[in-house]
Design a protein around this motif. Structure first.
Motif, mmCIF file in Angstrom:
data_model
loop_
_atom_site.group_PDB
_atom_site.id
_atom_site.type_symbol
_atom_site.label_atom_id
_atom_site.label_comp_id
_atom_site.label_asym_id
_atom_site.label_seq_id
_atom_site.Cartn_x
_atom_site.Cartn_y
_atom_site.Cartn_z
ATOM 1 N N THR A 134 54.376 79.448 49.001
ATOM 2 C CA THR A 134 54.126 80.344 49.915
ATOM 3 C C THR A 134 54.789 80.856 51.044
ATOM 4 O O THR A 134 55.525 82.278 51.481
ATOM 5 C CB THR A 134 52.506 80.093 50.083
ATOM 6 N N SER A 171 55.336 78.560 41.275
ATOM 7 C CA SER A 171 54.287 79.106 41.329
ATOM 8 C C SER A 171 55.042 80.687 41.241
ATOM 9 O O SER A 171 54.249 81.815 41.977
ATOM 10 C CB SER A 171 53.364 78.633 42.297
ATOM 11 N N ASN A 197 52.235 76.069 58.567
ATOM 12 C CA ASN A 197 51.420 76.555 57.746
ATOM 13 C C ASN A 197 49.951 76.316 58.747
ATOM 14 O O ASN A 197 49.853 74.937 58.507
ATOM 15 C CB ASN A 197 51.684 76.407 56.232
ATOM 16 N N MET A 198 48.755 77.304 57.759
ATOM 17 C CA MET A 198 47.959 76.997 57.792
ATOM 18 C C MET A 198 47.546 76.453 59.627
ATOM 19 O O MET A 198 46.729 75.121 59.771
ATOM 20 C CB MET A 198 47.672 75.721 57.210
ATOM 21 N N LYS A 244 54.395 66.842 50.590
ATOM 22 C CA LYS A 244 53.023 66.501 49.835
ATOM 23 C C LYS A 244 52.791 68.220 49.137
ATOM 24 O O LYS A 244 53.034 68.868 50.106
ATOM 25 C CB LYS A 244 52.027 65.540 50.247
ATOM 26 N N GLY A 245 52.117 68.009 48.449
ATOM 27 C CA GLY A 245 51.804 69.351 47.730
ATOM 28 C C GLY A 245 50.359 70.393 48.355
ATOM 29 O O GLY A 245 49.433 69.602 48.809
ATOM 30 N N GLY A 246 49.652 71.016 48.357
ATOM 31 C CA GLY A 246 49.077 71.946 48.657
ATOM 32 C C GLY A 246 49.708 72.361 50.170
ATOM 33 O O GLY A 246 48.650 72.748 50.476
ATOM 34 N N VAL A 247 50.664 72.105 51.326
ATOM 35 C CA VAL A 247 50.428 72.887 52.090
ATOM 36 C C VAL A 247 50.998 73.703 52.109
ATOM 37 O O VAL A 247 51.402 75.052 53.871
ATOM 38 C CB VAL A 247 51.362 71.310 53.107
ATOM 39 N N GLY A 248 51.346 74.704 51.102
ATOM 40 C CA GLY A 248 51.484 75.426 51.218
ATOM 41 C C GLY A 248 53.220 76.565 51.140
ATOM 42 O O GLY A 248 53.286 77.931 51.786
ATOM 43 N N LYS A 249 54.110 75.083 50.615
ATOM 44 C CA LYS A 249 55.875 75.924 50.825
ATOM 45 C C LYS A 249 55.991 76.337 49.884
ATOM 46 O O LYS A 249 56.889 77.089 50.942
ATOM 47 C CB LYS A 249 55.442 73.487 50.246
ATOM 48 N N LEU A 259 47.039 86.020 53.175
ATOM 49 C CA LEU A 259 47.785 85.181 52.268
ATOM 50 C C LEU A 259 47.443 84.628 50.784
ATOM 51 O O LEU A 259 48.448 84.176 49.741
ATOM 52 C CB LEU A 259 48.176 83.502 53.133
ATOM 53 N N ARG A 260 46.402 84.039 50.496
ATOM 54 C CA ARG A 260 46.067 83.153 48.997
ATOM 55 C C ARG A 260 45.733 84.152 48.371
ATOM 56 O O ARG A 260 46.208 84.372 47.258
ATOM 57 C CB ARG A 260 45.144 83.137 49.260
ATOM 58 N N ILE A 308 52.017 79.503 61.323
ATOM 59 C CA ILE A 308 51.267 80.336 59.759
ATOM 60 C C ILE A 308 50.021 80.232 60.161
ATOM 61 O O ILE A 308 49.756 79.082 59.740
ATOM 62 C CB ILE A 308 52.291 80.799 58.299
ATOM 63 N N PRO A 309 49.148 81.186 60.105
ATOM 64 C CA PRO A 309 47.395 81.320 60.339
ATOM 65 C C PRO A 309 47.262 81.520 59.204
ATOM 66 O O PRO A 309 47.837 81.373 58.049
ATOM 67 C CB PRO A 309 46.992 82.554 61.004
ATOM 68 N N LEU A 310 46.174 80.319 59.032
ATOM 69 C CA LEU A 310 44.882 80.090 57.703
ATOM 70 C C LEU A 310 44.756 81.665 57.781
ATOM 71 O O LEU A 310 43.289 81.758 57.890
ATOM 72 C CB LEU A 310 44.273 78.855 58.158
ATOM 73 N N VAL A 311 45.174 82.173 56.627
ATOM 74 C CA VAL A 311 44.621 84.244 56.449
ATOM 75 C C VAL A 311 44.251 83.995 54.679
ATOM 76 O O VAL A 311 44.588 83.905 53.987
ATOM 77 C CB VAL A 311 44.829 84.296 57.010
HETATM 78 P P1 ADP Z 1 52.821 74.098 47.426
HETATM 79 O O1 ADP Z 1 53.405 75.071 47.576
HETATM 80 O O2 ADP Z 1 52.761 73.199 49.056
HETATM 81 O O3 ADP Z 1 51.965 73.193 46.591
HETATM 82 P P2 ADP Z 1 51.179 76.516 48.076
HETATM 83 O O4 ADP Z 1 52.161 77.403 48.511
HETATM 84 O O5 ADP Z 1 51.349 76.764 46.425
HETATM 85 O O6 ADP Z 1 51.085 75.491 48.422
HETATM 86 O O7 ADP Z 1 49.594 76.918 48.689
HETATM 87 C C1 ADP Z 1 48.649 75.752 48.156
HETATM 88 C C2 ADP Z 1 47.856 77.330 48.289
HETATM 89 O O8 ADP Z 1 47.242 77.921 49.416
HETATM 90 C C3 ADP Z 1 48.031 78.648 46.914
HETATM 91 O O9 ADP Z 1 46.199 78.764 46.620
HETATM 92 C C4 ADP Z 1 48.093 79.709 48.494
HETATM 93 O O10 ADP Z 1 47.730 80.955 48.516
HETATM 94 C C5 ADP Z 1 47.473 79.283 49.754
HETATM 95 N N1 ADP Z 1 47.732 79.292 51.210
HETATM 96 C C6 ADP Z 1 49.306 78.543 51.159
HETATM 97 N N2 ADP Z 1 49.141 79.167 52.719
HETATM 98 C C7 ADP Z 1 47.978 79.833 52.649
HETATM 99 C C8 ADP Z 1 47.490 80.390 54.752
HETATM 100 N N3 ADP Z 1 48.701 80.094 55.357
HETATM 101 N N4 ADP Z 1 46.435 80.735 54.583
HETATM 102 C C9 ADP Z 1 46.189 80.405 53.180
HETATM 103 N N5 ADP Z 1 46.308 80.321 52.521
HETATM 104 C C10 ADP Z 1 47.092 79.864 52.127
#
Ligand code: ADP
Length: 361
Positions: free
Chosen positions: A121, A148, A276-277, A114-119, A318-319, A312-315
């Motif tokens: 990134t 993105s 991730n996170m 699903k979306g929003g997992v940081g794929k 990265l955002r 990967i940590p939530l930091v």
């Molecule tokens: P997806 O591709 O899964 O929809 P994104 O890569 O666009 O997700 O990431 C969603 C949001 O989360 C973005 O704002 C991104 O900067 C943030 N993010 C992703 N991974 C991390 C992380 N490990 N720590 C902090 N923020 C993160």
């Protein structure tokens, strides 16, 4: 004269019409030598008997030049593959054909349930980390719902690499990675208009219409989810591996299973899971907190017999890196995060066999 020596010599036999040799194409299945006989088994897919004849003649010539080698049997096997697998193998071998990308040695897809997992990134940082390992890397952002890559790499809206003389898109290069994103071409809201078969057709065509040049590895950032669009995309190329990005929550882990099934359906080997996170690092004291539970992705990976490629940590960095268009692997190359992504890149490149072999790392 050992089997390895013979294999080495067979590298002088080129696949007819191509500059690559039959060994690197994987056509030489086995070689065995005993005092009386020598046997070379070839696995050749093509139905073109002239090509088969030329390859066999080439092998005969090479074997004939080896002094003291016993008489040789050259056995040609026709692997029984279904049509899809055949097309993919041929495309992979030749870099041409319905689903091969010319000049692209390996394709690795990054998926998420699903979306929003940081794929995106993770895909972006993996691509930069692979480039830092000395590989020639491309990143294709096929995330039509929310491309993105332009943002993550700081490519301003409306900038694209233009096209070459044959009308193929040219990538934009940032941080050593050749980038192409749906975001370079679609206006805002366009994704909402493209649906179903039209969307899939546009995406597949787009995949084949990029002038990548020579790449060791192309990272494909799939749209989030594991539905038909993702499956079709995964099947439309000769993929070498799939990576699944997830977060540690239970709901996200249920999505991993769908990701695994999607890659299996497309006959793409799953290289592993990236969590991730995964944990939070306190900026004050440096303590690691597992906000969403500990070891979940590892448990799920185990259940499917997969490896965890990294956590990967939530930091915040990265955002912020995403918002600033500067991947941390490039902006803070010696930092902890860069190290994590470089380790993942190493595992991925080993899993798909690029690196040492490509002579760049
Ligand atoms: P997806 O591709 O899964 O929809 P994104 O890569 O666009 O997700 O990431 C969603 C949001 O989360 C973005 O704002 C991104 O900067 C943030 N993010 C992703 N991974 C991390 C992380 N490990 N720590 C902090 N923020 C993160």
């Amino acid at each position: 004269m050992t089997e390895l020596d013979i294999r080495e010599r067979l590298k002088s036999v080129k696949y007819p019409g191509f500059t690559r040799d039959i060994v690197s194409f994987g056509l030489v299945k086995s070689i065995s030598i005993d005092p009386k006989r020598c046997e070379v088994r070839l696995s050749i897919l093509t139905e073109n008997s002239e090509v088969v004849r030329e390859i066999v003649a080439g092998v005969e010539t090479v074997l004939g030049q080896v002094e003291g080698l016993p008489p040789a049997d050259i056995i040609v096997e026709r692997p029984a593959l279904d049509k899809g697998a055949q097309a993919r193998q041929l495309a992979k071998a030749t870099g041409r054909g319905p689903s091969g990308l010319p000049g692209v040695a390996r394709v690795v897809a990054v998926a998420s349930g699903k979306g929003g997992v940081g794929k995106s990134t993770v895909a972006a940082h993996l691509a930069v980390a692979l480039a830092r390992r000395g590989l020639r890397v491309g990143l294709l952002d096929a995330d039509i719902y929310g491309p993105s890559v332009p943002l993550l790499f700081g490519v301003p809206a409306g900038v694209s690499g233009g096209s070459d003389g044959e009308g193929r898109f040219l990538p934009v290069e940032r941080y050593g990675v050749k980038l192409v994103s749906m975001g370079f071409f679609i206006g805002e809201g366009a994704a909402l208009v493209w649906r179903g078969p039209m969307l899939t057709k546009a995406l597949s065509q787009f995949l084949h219409d990029v002038a990548w040049g020579e790449l060791d590895v192309l990272v494909l950032d799939l749209p989030p989810g594991t539905g038909d669009v993702q499956l079709t995309l995964t099947q439309s190329l000769a993929m070498d591996g799939g990576v699944i990005v997830t977060t540690p929550q239970d709901v996200a882990l249920a999505d991993v299973e769908r990701g695994v099934k999607m890659f299996q359906q497309a006959e793409v080997p799953v290289l592993g899971v990236i969590e991730n996170m995964s944990f939070h690092v306190c900026t004050g004291c440096g303590a690691h907190t597992h906000l969403f539970g500990d070891g979940g992705a590892a448990r799920v990976a185990n259940r499917f017999g997969l490896v965890t490629l990294g956590a990967i940590p939530l930091v915040r960095t990265l955002r912020e890196a995403g918002d600033a268009g500067a991947p941390v692997v490039a902006s803070d190359p010696d930092g902890d995060l860069a190290r994590l992504f470089l380790q993942i890149a190493e595992k991925v490149s080993q899993a798909v066999g690029v690196g040492a072999e490509a002579g760049h790392a």
